[in-house]
Design a protein around this motif. Structure first.
Motif, PDB file in Angstrom:
ATOM      1  N   GLY A  13      76.826  25.393  85.178  1.00  0.00           N
ATOM      2  CA  GLY A  13      76.221  25.579  84.303  1.00  0.00           C
ATOM      3  C   GLY A  13      75.164  26.209  83.481  1.00  0.00           C
ATOM      4  O   GLY A  13      74.617  27.053  82.273  1.00  0.00           O
ATOM      5  N   ALA A  14      75.359  27.488  85.079  1.00  0.00           N
ATOM      6  CA  ALA A  14      74.648  28.560  84.285  1.00  0.00           C
ATOM      7  C   ALA A  14      75.237  29.925  83.996  1.00  0.00           C
ATOM      8  O   ALA A  14      75.433  31.178  83.768  1.00  0.00           O
ATOM      9  CB  ALA A  14      74.093  29.808  85.762  1.00  0.00           C
ATOM     10  N   GLU A 148      67.506  23.997  80.476  1.00  0.00           N
ATOM     11  CA  GLU A 148      68.532  25.704  79.693  1.00  0.00           C
ATOM     12  C   GLU A 148      69.909  25.018  79.805  1.00  0.00           C
ATOM     13  O   GLU A 148      69.953  25.504  78.913  1.00  0.00           O
ATOM     14  CB  GLU A 148      67.963  26.506  79.640  1.00  0.00           C
ATOM     15  CG  GLU A 148      68.496  28.053  79.263  1.00  0.00           C
ATOM     16  CD  GLU A 148      68.406  27.962  77.795  1.00  0.00           C
ATOM     17  OE1 GLU A 148      67.125  27.331  77.109  1.00  0.00           O
ATOM     18  OE2 GLU A 148      68.796  28.093  77.371  1.00  0.00           O
ATOM     19  N   ARG A 149      70.241  25.039  81.393  1.00  0.00           N
ATOM     20  CA  ARG A 149      71.234  24.797  81.474  1.00  0.00           C
ATOM     21  C   ARG A 149      72.061  23.955  80.758  1.00  0.00           C
ATOM     22  O   ARG A 149      72.910  23.102  80.185  1.00  0.00           O
ATOM     23  CB  ARG A 149      72.336  24.635  82.639  1.00  0.00           C
ATOM     24  CG  ARG A 149      71.731  26.054  83.897  1.00  0.00           C
ATOM     25  CD  ARG A 149      72.042  25.605  84.439  1.00  0.00           C
ATOM     26  NE  ARG A 149      71.002  25.737  85.337  1.00  0.00           N
ATOM     27  CZ  ARG A 149      71.452  24.639  86.628  1.00  0.00           C
ATOM     28  NH1 ARG A 149      72.453  23.977  86.973  1.00  0.00           N
ATOM     29  NH2 ARG A 149      69.959  24.020  87.395  1.00  0.00           N
ATOM     30  N   ALA A 150      71.674  22.536  80.845  1.00  0.00           N
ATOM     31  CA  ALA A 150      72.055  21.281  79.864  1.00  0.00           C
ATOM     32  C   ALA A 150      71.569  21.315  78.097  1.00  0.00           C
ATOM     33  O   ALA A 150      73.218  20.521  77.597  1.00  0.00           O
ATOM     34  CB  ALA A 150      70.374  19.970  79.865  1.00  0.00           C
ATOM     35  N   ARG A 151      70.131  22.246  77.711  1.00  0.00           N
ATOM     36  CA  ARG A 151      71.290  22.477  76.415  1.00  0.00           C
ATOM     37  C   ARG A 151      71.791  23.347  75.763  1.00  0.00           C
ATOM     38  O   ARG A 151      72.553  22.951  75.208  1.00  0.00           O
ATOM     39  CB  ARG A 151      69.643  23.493  75.843  1.00  0.00           C
ATOM     40  CG  ARG A 151      68.566  23.015  75.193  1.00  0.00           C
ATOM     41  CD  ARG A 151      67.339  23.219  74.898  1.00  0.00           C
ATOM     42  NE  ARG A 151      66.558  24.272  76.374  1.00  0.00           N
ATOM     43  CZ  ARG A 151      65.544  24.326  76.189  1.00  0.00           C
ATOM     44  NH1 ARG A 151      65.231  22.532  76.755  1.00  0.00           N
ATOM     45  NH2 ARG A 151      65.202  25.300  77.958  1.00  0.00           N
ATOM     46  N   ARG A 152      72.012  24.043  77.106  1.00  0.00           N
ATOM     47  CA  ARG A 152      73.695  24.900  76.402  1.00  0.00           C
ATOM     48  C   ARG A 152      74.846  23.880  76.373  1.00  0.00           C
ATOM     49  O   ARG A 152      75.865  24.359  75.477  1.00  0.00           O
ATOM     50  CB  ARG A 152      73.625  26.265  77.685  1.00  0.00           C
ATOM     51  CG  ARG A 152      72.958  27.592  77.110  1.00  0.00           C
ATOM     52  CD  ARG A 152      72.970  28.379  78.294  1.00  0.00           C
ATOM     53  NE  ARG A 152      72.221  29.144  78.470  1.00  0.00           N
ATOM     54  CZ  ARG A 152      71.743  30.291  79.094  1.00  0.00           C
ATOM     55  NH1 ARG A 152      72.174  29.981  80.098  1.00  0.00           N
ATOM     56  NH2 ARG A 152      70.685  30.794  79.563  1.00  0.00           N
ATOM     57  N   SER A 199      69.554  33.434  83.726  1.00  0.00           N
ATOM     58  CA  SER A 199      69.325  34.029  82.142  1.00  0.00           C
ATOM     59  C   SER A 199      68.451  33.404  81.203  1.00  0.00           C
ATOM     60  O   SER A 199      69.440  32.935  80.217  1.00  0.00           O
ATOM     61  CB  SER A 199      70.956  33.460  81.440  1.00  0.00           C
ATOM     62  OG  SER A 199      71.803  33.011  82.011  1.00  0.00           O
ATOM     63  N   SER A 200      67.490  32.566  81.773  1.00  0.00           N
ATOM     64  CA  SER A 200      67.388  31.618  80.963  1.00  0.00           C
ATOM     65  C   SER A 200      66.278  31.701  79.841  1.00  0.00           C
ATOM     66  O   SER A 200      67.066  31.320  78.832  1.00  0.00           O
ATOM     67  CB  SER A 200      65.985  30.713  81.441  1.00  0.00           C
ATOM     68  OG  SER A 200      66.438  30.291  83.016  1.00  0.00           O
TER      69      SER A 200
END
Ligand code: DC
Length: 224
Positions: A13-14, A148-152, A199-200
């Protein structure tokens, strides 16, 4: 002349695949998503309901290959294109589980080496810079915070009819990180000579720009 090999590793998820695909198209390299190979192996094992103790034997019969159609990677089990079938949450979790097994990794190692020997590649995965291509001219570890990965991912899925709750997506990401980082064979970790790209705080365009800059700097240096 030796081909250019760029290794991109990082957690689920990055944004590795989106970012690496765009950088590859800008630079004219082939983009190789090695996660698709582990997903195809997981599909093979789950479809046949193979118990753990038989995986090594059963894999002898698995004909997993990558084909590049107009430069776009497709993954095949025999003559069956499984590129879409491998994208379910069940196969994500199964790929994370089975990729911890040494026979699965051995099966896919040679294939990855061969593609990198024959092409200029940006190859993404978990152990590319550490195990598969330790001599890659450029190594990047692309990451972002789990939140942040979960948000995206939530944003991506929220357009679909059945979207899991944010908390569920976050828990899934944390579980996969844990499995990928704490396995004995080829765990996810940053190679000592990799460049860290977090990339956060960056959007997609900024991340691609930064990645292309890192690759250009690395390949210029290795050509000197
Ligand atoms: O990148 P992905 O989410 O499609 O990868 C699926 C799983 O495969 C992931 O949980 C870990 C594993 N994997 C691996 O162990 N080594 C790689 N080089 C690529 C993926």
């Amino acid at each position: 002349m030796k081909n250019i090999n760029v290794a991109i590793d990082g957690p689920a998820g990055a944004g590795k695949s989106t970012v690496a695909r765009r950088a590859a198209s800008i630079l004219g390299y082939i983009y190789v998503d090695t996660g698709a190979l582990y997903r195809a192996a997981a599909l093979f094992i789950t479809e046949r309901d193979i118990p753990g103790s038989d995986v090594e034997n059963a894999l002898n019969e698995a004909d997993i290959s990558l084909r590049f159609i107009d430069g776009v990677q497709r993954v095949f089990l025999g003559e069956r294109d499984v590129s879409e079938l491998i994208r379910t949450p069940e196969i994500s979790m199964a790929a994370s589980k089975y990729s911890a097994m040494p026979p699965v990794r051995e099966k896919l190692f040679g294939l990855q080496k061969q593609i990198a020997a024959e092409n200029n590649v940006i190859m993404d995965g978990r152990d590319i810079g550490t195990v598969v291509l330790p001599d890659a001219q450029v190594k990047v570890f692309l990451t972002a915070s789990p939140e942040e990965r979960a948000r995206r991912r939530y944003k991506e899925l929220s357009e679909k009819p059945e979207c899991p709750a944010y908390e569920e997506i976050l828990a899934d990401i944390i579980q996969r990180d844990d499995q990928d980082m704490n396995r004995e064979t080829a765990p996810l970790k940053m190679a000592e000579d990799a460049v860290l790209l977090d990339s956060s705080e960056l959007d997609l365009d900024e991340t691609v720009e930064e990645l292309v800059r890192i690759i250009k700097a690395g390949t210029d240096r290795s050509a000197e």
